[in-house]
Write a protein that holds these residues in place. Structure first.
Motif, PDB file in Angstrom:
ATOM      1  N   MET A   1       0.826  -1.216   0.000  1.00 28.70           N
ATOM      2  CA  MET A   1       0.000   0.000   0.000  1.00 28.70           C
ATOM      3  C   MET A   1       0.853   1.256   0.000  1.00 28.70           C
ATOM      4  SD  MET A   1      -3.091   0.931  -0.145  1.00 28.70           S
ATOM      5  CE  MET A   1      -4.104   2.337   0.093  1.00 28.70           C
ATOM      6  N   GLU A   2       1.871   1.225   0.854  1.00 28.25           N
ATOM      7  CA  GLU A   2       2.762   2.391   0.910  1.00 28.25           C
ATOM      8  C   GLU A   2       3.435   2.623  -0.441  1.00 28.25           C
ATOM      9  OE1 GLU A   2       5.619   2.318   4.068  1.00 28.25           O
ATOM     10  OE2 GLU A   2       6.801   3.945   3.156  1.00 28.25           O
ATOM     11  N   GLN A   3       3.871   1.484  -1.042  1.00 32.46           N
ATOM     12  CA  GLN A   3       4.518   1.573  -2.353  1.00 32.46           C
ATOM     13  C   GLN A   3       3.575   2.186  -3.389  1.00 32.46           C
ATOM     14  OE1 GLN A   3       7.672   1.228  -2.638  1.00 32.46           O
ATOM     15  NE2 GLN A   3       7.418   1.992  -4.722  1.00 32.46           N
ATOM     16  N   LYS A   4       2.292   1.777  -3.335  1.00 41.99           N
ATOM     17  CA  LYS A   4       1.291   2.293  -4.275  1.00 41.99           C
ATOM     18  C   LYS A   4       1.160   3.808  -4.138  1.00 41.99           C
ATOM     19  CE  LYS A   4      -2.180  -1.225  -5.387  1.00 41.99           C
ATOM     20  NZ  LYS A   4      -3.530  -1.670  -5.027  1.00 41.99           N
ATOM     21  N   ILE A   5       1.076   4.244  -2.846  1.00 43.13           N
ATOM     22  CA  ILE A   5       0.911   5.686  -2.600  1.00 43.13           C
ATOM     23  C   ILE A   5       2.104   6.462  -3.134  1.00 43.13           C
ATOM     24  CG2 ILE A   5       0.692   7.465  -0.822  1.00 43.13           C
ATOM     25  CD1 ILE A   5      -0.800   5.396   0.899  1.00 43.13           C
ATOM     26  N   ARG A   6       3.325   5.967  -2.810  1.00 40.76           N
ATOM     27  CA  ARG A   6       4.531   6.679  -3.250  1.00 40.76           C
ATOM     28  C   ARG A   6       4.646   6.712  -4.782  1.00 40.76           C
ATOM     29  NH1 ARG A   6       7.576   8.119   0.880  1.00 40.76           N
ATOM     30  NH2 ARG A   6       7.554   6.886   2.807  1.00 40.76           N
ATOM     31  N   SER A   7       4.365   5.588  -5.441  1.00 41.50           N
ATOM     32  CA  SER A   7       4.527   5.584  -6.905  1.00 41.50           C
ATOM     33  C   SER A   7       3.454   6.457  -7.569  1.00 41.50           C
ATOM     34  CB  SER A   7       4.523   4.162  -7.472  1.00 41.50           C
ATOM     35  OG  SER A   7       3.234   3.600  -7.341  1.00 41.50           O
ATOM     36  N   LEU A   8       2.286   6.495  -6.919  1.00 38.36           N
ATOM     37  CA  LEU A   8       1.253   7.409  -7.446  1.00 38.36           C
ATOM     38  C   LEU A   8       1.751   8.851  -7.386  1.00 38.36           C
ATOM     39  CD1 LEU A   8      -1.858   7.050  -8.305  1.00 38.36           C
ATOM     40  CD2 LEU A   8      -2.309   8.197  -6.137  1.00 38.36           C
TER      41      LEU A   8
END
Ligand code: 2NL
Length: 344
Positions: A1-8
């Motif tokens: 989830m954190e990765q998703k937020i950062r890449s977004l």
């Protein structure tokens, strides 16, 4: 989830750099920061992450959102600044350039001609006199030796204002005013002005045109002096040493009356296009002032004599410039008028 937020966040930042106008920027805002945008969609998924991770991830998403909002604001301001700078450059006025030259216009060909004629006579001792364009029947006709119903009135078709008032058909009524104002002193007067004829307009005649009329009244004024005066005028007006001839004619206000011809300015007498083969150009009508008219002007015909002459400035200009239609003068086509700029 954190990765998703950062890449977004990273993708959104990268795309922001590619938005080069207001439309693309707005589309970017809707896609990334809008209520139905990508980040908002991720936020709704936070409910599904373990409870202990929620505050950290929520704070991270909020950080990224406000970071994107700040970048968006900067980008928007930068685009606006750029738009203004371009507009100012395009609208820039160089105040050090010289202004557009004003168009000073010019005197009408008739005015130029009138002024030249008056200047020449002024140089020979004449005063310039002006008088009204609206006259009484008495001044336009009666005092000029044309009583009511006199057949000579047929020579002048007239615009009547009422039974007794009309637009003058010649400048001669003004000469009656001049004589009455000066008699019994000797006078030399030229009178330029507008006159009117109730006639069909054609290449040769207008219903409104100009005249310059001169009179000389004194003791022992003769026809020989009239010829000498007009010879001097013609030489100054047309250039060179001009020759004149007088032909018998008729006017009700002069006796004897003459038409004044001048040797043709183009061919000098041989016959050409300007003089229509005659070798002579008609430049004026003239004569010795009729005793009745002298008397009407306040001069005793037993003691005084005088001569008078009248000419048309349009006709003179037509002869000088080879103009073949008088209608050019007052139809106000600048392609014609602008050719005569001597008075500019
Ligand atoms: C023409 C002819 C003319 C006069 C005007 C005149 C005036 C008075 C007394 C006698 Cl007060 N005569 N004026 C005389 C002869 C001819 O003009 O062809 N004009 C365009």
């Amino acid at each position: 989830m954190e990765q998703k937020i950062r890449s977004l966040g990273e993708r959104a930042h990268a795309e922001l750099g590619a938005a080069v106008d207001a439309g693309a920027l707005e589309a970017w805002r809707v896609e990334h920061l809008g209520r139905k945008g990508a980040l908002a969609a991720l936020m709704t998924q936070l409910g599904a992450v373990p409870k202990e991770d929620r505050p950290r991830l929520g704070a991270l998403a909020n950080d990224i959102k406000s970071g994107l909002q700040a970048s968006f604001d900067r980008r928007l301001a930068a685009l606006e600044t750029e738009r203004r700078r371009a507009a100012e450059a395009a609208e820039r006025v160089d105040v050090t350039l010289p202004g557009a030259p004003p168009n000073p216009g010019r005197l009408h060909l008739t005015t130029q001609t009138l002024r030249r004629i008056c200047r020449i006579f002024h140089g020979m001792g004449f005063e310039i006199f002006e008088s009204p364009e609206v006259e009484s029947d008495q001044y336009n006709f009666e005092l000029l030796n044309m009583p009511q119903h006199h057949p000579a009135r047929d020579m002048w078709d007239t615009f009547y204002v009422n039974e007794t008032t009309l637009l003058r058909t010649h400048t001669s009524p003004g000469q009656i005013h001049a004589m009455k104002g000066r008699a019994p002193e000797p006078i030399r007067v030229v009178l330029p002005g507008r006159v009117f004829r109730y006639e069909a307009v054609s290449a040769r005649s207008e219903f409104m045109f100009y005249q310059v009329e001169g009179i000389v009244v004194g003791r022992n004024v003769t026809m020989a002096q009239l010829k000498g005066l007009l010879e001097s005028f013609a030489s100054q007006m047309y250039g060179g040493k001009r020759r004149l001839r007088l032909r018998g004619s008729y006017f009700p206000f002069t006796e004897p009356s003459v038409e004044v011809d001048m040797d043709c300015i183009l061919c000098g007498g041989k016959g050409c296009r300007i003089c229509k083969g005659a070798g002579w150009l008609e430049i004026a009508g003239a004569g010795m002032i009729h005793p009745t008219v002298l008397e009407n002007g306040g001069y005793d015909p037993a003691e005084f004599s005088g001569f008078a002459f009248g000419m048309g400035p349009e006709r003179i200009a037509m002869q000088v410039h080879g103009i073949d239609d008088i209608r050019y003068f007052y139809s106000n086509d600048l392609r014609f008028l602008a050719q005569f700029s001597a008075g500019a």
